[in-house]
Write an enzyme that holds these catalytic residues in place. Structure first.
Site, PDB file in Angstrom:
ATOM      1  N   ARG A 270      -3.805  92.323 -61.855  1.00  0.00           N
ATOM      2  CA  ARG A 270      -3.178  93.023 -60.724  1.00  0.00           C
ATOM      3  C   ARG A 270      -1.659  92.962 -60.808  1.00  0.00           C
ATOM      4  NH1 ARG A 270      -7.725  91.268 -56.229  1.00  0.00           N
ATOM      5  NH2 ARG A 270      -8.940  93.204 -56.323  1.00  0.00           N
TER       6      ARG A 270
ATOM      7  N   ARG B 241     -11.893  86.399 -60.975  1.00  0.00           N
ATOM      8  CA  ARG B 241     -10.946  86.501 -59.854  1.00  0.00           C
ATOM      9  C   ARG B 241      -9.616  85.833 -60.206  1.00  0.00           C
ATOM     10  NH1 ARG B 241     -12.977  89.015 -55.227  1.00  0.00           N
ATOM     11  NH2 ARG B 241     -11.289  88.169 -53.988  1.00  0.00           N
TER      12      ARG B 241
ATOM     13  N   PHE C 108      -8.639  99.081 -42.613  1.00  0.00           N
ATOM     14  CA  PHE C 108      -8.334  99.801 -43.863  1.00  0.00           C
ATOM     15  C   PHE C 108      -9.567 100.456 -44.489  1.00  0.00           C
ATOM     16  CE2 PHE C 108      -8.994  95.282 -45.027  1.00  0.00           C
ATOM     17  CZ  PHE C 108     -10.018  95.393 -45.967  1.00  0.00           C
TER      18      PHE C 108
ATOM     19  N   GLU D  57     -23.862  94.393 -56.505  1.00  0.00           N
ATOM     20  CA  GLU D  57     -22.938  95.449 -56.931  1.00  0.00           C
ATOM     21  C   GLU D  57     -23.377  96.074 -58.251  1.00  0.00           C
ATOM     22  OE1 GLU D  57     -19.219  93.290 -54.618  1.00  0.00           O
ATOM     23  OE2 GLU D  57     -19.170  93.414 -56.802  1.00  0.00           O
TER      24      GLU D  57
ATOM     25  N   TYR E 228     -18.577  99.423 -50.010  1.00  0.00           N
ATOM     26  CA  TYR E 228     -17.623  98.605 -49.253  1.00  0.00           C
ATOM     27  C   TYR E 228     -18.070  98.392 -47.802  1.00  0.00           C
ATOM     28  CZ  TYR E 228     -14.115  98.395 -52.989  1.00  0.00           C
ATOM     29  OH  TYR E 228     -13.447  98.109 -54.153  1.00  0.00           O
TER      30      TYR E 228
ATOM     31  N   LYS F 105     -10.037 100.810 -60.759  1.00  0.00           N
ATOM     32  CA  LYS F 105      -9.924 101.724 -59.612  1.00  0.00           C
ATOM     33  C   LYS F 105      -9.193 103.017 -60.003  1.00  0.00           C
ATOM     34  CE  LYS F 105     -10.261  97.976 -56.247  1.00  0.00           C
ATOM     35  NZ  LYS F 105      -9.732  97.362 -54.986  1.00  0.00           N
TER      36      LYS F 105
ATOM     37  N   ASN G  98      -4.998  98.376 -56.081  1.00  0.00           N
ATOM     38  CA  ASN G  98      -4.706  97.129 -56.784  1.00  0.00           C
ATOM     39  C   ASN G  98      -5.464  97.002 -58.111  1.00  0.00           C
ATOM     40  OD1 ASN G  98      -7.164  96.757 -55.597  1.00  0.00           O
ATOM     41  ND2 ASN G  98      -6.647  94.872 -54.514  1.00  0.00           N
TER      42      ASN G  98
ATOM     43  N   HIS H 217     -11.438  95.932 -59.040  1.00  0.00           N
ATOM     44  CA  HIS H 217     -12.321  95.191 -58.137  1.00  0.00           C
ATOM     45  C   HIS H 217     -12.935  94.036 -58.911  1.00  0.00           C
ATOM     46  CE1 HIS H 217     -15.680  94.233 -55.474  1.00  0.00           C
ATOM     47  NE2 HIS H 217     -16.438  94.260 -56.553  1.00  0.00           N
TER      48      HIS H 217
ATOM     49  N   THR I   8      -5.385  89.692 -54.078  1.00  0.00           N
ATOM     50  CA  THR I   8      -5.656  91.048 -53.588  1.00  0.00           C
ATOM     51  C   THR I   8      -4.365  91.849 -53.462  1.00  0.00           C
ATOM     52  OG1 THR I   8      -7.487  90.116 -52.314  1.00  0.00           O
ATOM     53  CG2 THR I   8      -6.767  92.340 -51.720  1.00  0.00           C
TER      54      THR I   8
HETATM   55  P1  ATP Z   1     -12.002  93.710 -54.321  1.00  0.00           P
HETATM   56  O1  ATP Z   1     -13.167  93.534 -53.384  1.00  0.00           O
HETATM   57  O2  ATP Z   1     -11.592  95.171 -54.517  1.00  0.00           O
HETATM   58  O3  ATP Z   1     -12.156  92.963 -55.604  1.00  0.00           O
HETATM   59  P2  ATP Z   1     -10.610  91.646 -52.978  1.00  0.00           P
HETATM   60  O4  ATP Z   1     -11.925  90.941 -52.964  1.00  0.00           O
HETATM   61  O5  ATP Z   1      -9.451  90.951 -53.603  1.00  0.00           O
HETATM   62  O6  ATP Z   1     -10.722  93.062 -53.651  1.00  0.00           O
HETATM   63  P3  ATP Z   1     -11.166  92.472 -50.261  1.00  0.00           P
HETATM   64  O7  ATP Z   1     -10.719  91.678 -49.080  1.00  0.00           O
HETATM   65  O8  ATP Z   1     -12.593  92.437 -50.665  1.00  0.00           O
HETATM   66  O9  ATP Z   1     -10.213  92.064 -51.502  1.00  0.00           O
HETATM   67  O10 ATP Z   1     -10.719  93.986 -50.009  1.00  0.00           O
HETATM   68  C1  ATP Z   1     -11.313  95.040 -50.735  1.00  0.00           C
HETATM   69  C2  ATP Z   1     -10.240  96.031 -51.092  1.00  0.00           C
HETATM   70  O11 ATP Z   1      -9.755  96.658 -49.908  1.00  0.00           O
HETATM   71  C3  ATP Z   1      -8.993  95.455 -51.754  1.00  0.00           C
HETATM   72  O12 ATP Z   1      -9.120  95.283 -53.135  1.00  0.00           O
HETATM   73  C4  ATP Z   1      -7.964  96.518 -51.442  1.00  0.00           C
HETATM   74  O13 ATP Z   1      -8.116  97.646 -52.309  1.00  0.00           O
HETATM   75  C5  ATP Z   1      -8.368  96.942 -50.049  1.00  0.00           C
HETATM   76  N1  ATP Z   1      -7.658  96.176 -49.015  1.00  0.00           N
HETATM   77  C6  ATP Z   1      -7.861  94.880 -48.646  1.00  0.00           C
HETATM   78  N2  ATP Z   1      -7.042  94.509 -47.648  1.00  0.00           N
HETATM   79  C7  ATP Z   1      -6.301  95.606 -47.358  1.00  0.00           C
HETATM   80  C8  ATP Z   1      -5.271  95.895 -46.423  1.00  0.00           C
HETATM   81  N3  ATP Z   1      -4.832  94.956 -45.562  1.00  0.00           N
HETATM   82  N4  ATP Z   1      -4.728  97.136 -46.407  1.00  0.00           N
HETATM   83  C9  ATP Z   1      -5.177  98.092 -47.268  1.00  0.00           C
HETATM   84  N5  ATP Z   1      -6.137  97.896 -48.167  1.00  0.00           N
HETATM   85  C10 ATP Z   1      -6.699  96.676 -48.234  1.00  0.00           C
HETATM   86 MG    MG Z   2     -13.719  91.852 -52.299  1.00  0.00          MG
END
Ligand code: ATP
Ligand code: MG
Length: 139
Positions: A104, A87, A59, A128, A51, A11, A114, A117, A93
């Site tokens: 992370r 993962r 968010f 994706e 997304y 990111k 974080n 992705h 996350t």
């Molecule tokens: P990613 O999809 O980026 O691998 P993830 O699967 O661990 O991450 P998701 O729930 O898919 O988490 O959320 C996508 C992204 O949105 C997160 O990686 C983070 O950057 C952001 N995000 C998720 N939850 C929050 C939150 N509560 N506040 C702010 N940003 C968030």
């Molecule tokens: Mg995700």
């Protein structure tokens, strides 16, 4: 276990902080093989589509702004059990909850920024990857 694919992005903050090398080393050391990779920058429209599953989340707007704020590295990775193992390698996350030794934990700035992705299913890994890589860009 069958070899399969997962999709990752380094990111914008992690890229800007020059953590690309450290993150790619962790990826290679964990046994992932890079099948495709590029340095690019997402437009807000592209990040919004990528997304879209989070469209209703509070968010979403901030996430789209962040993901289009600077260059990212996109990559397609292959390994046995790639989605779950990646993962595990990246950690939770929220980096505050990420296990020591995860990407992370090492490189995230905060919950939004974080570091990386990782796909959450084989189906989404393929969807994706198709956002970023044509057939001729995969090796
Ligand atoms: P990613 O999809 O980026 O691998 P993830 O699967 O661990 O991450 P998701 O729930 O898919 O988490 O959320 C996508 C992204 O949105 C997160 O990686 C983070 O950057 C952001 N995000 C998720 N939850 C929050 C939150 N509560 N506040 C702010 N940003 C968030
Ligand atoms: Mg995700």
């Amino acid at each position: 276990m069958n070899r399969n694919l997962t999709f990752t992005m380094i990111k914008p903050t992690a890229f800007k902080n020059n953590n690309t090398g450290g993150i790619l080393k962790m990826i290679n050391d964990a046994g992932f093989v890079i099948k495709a990779m590029k340095l690019t920058r997402l437009s807000p429209e592209f990040a919004g589509d990528f997304y879209a599953v989070h469209k209703e989340r509070p968010f979403y707007g901030a996430l789209v702004d962040f993901m289009s704020s600077g260059p990212i590295i996109a990559a397609l990775l292959e390994k046995d059990n790639a989605v779950d193992d990646y993962r595990t390698l990246i950690g939770a996350t929220n980096p505050e909850n990420a296990v020591k030794g995860t990407i992370r934990k090492m490189y995230a700035t905060n919950l939004q920024q974080n570091a990386v992705h990782g796909s959450d299913s084989d189906e989404n890994a393929n969807i994706e990857a198709d956002f970023f890589f044509s057939k001729t860009e995969r090796y």
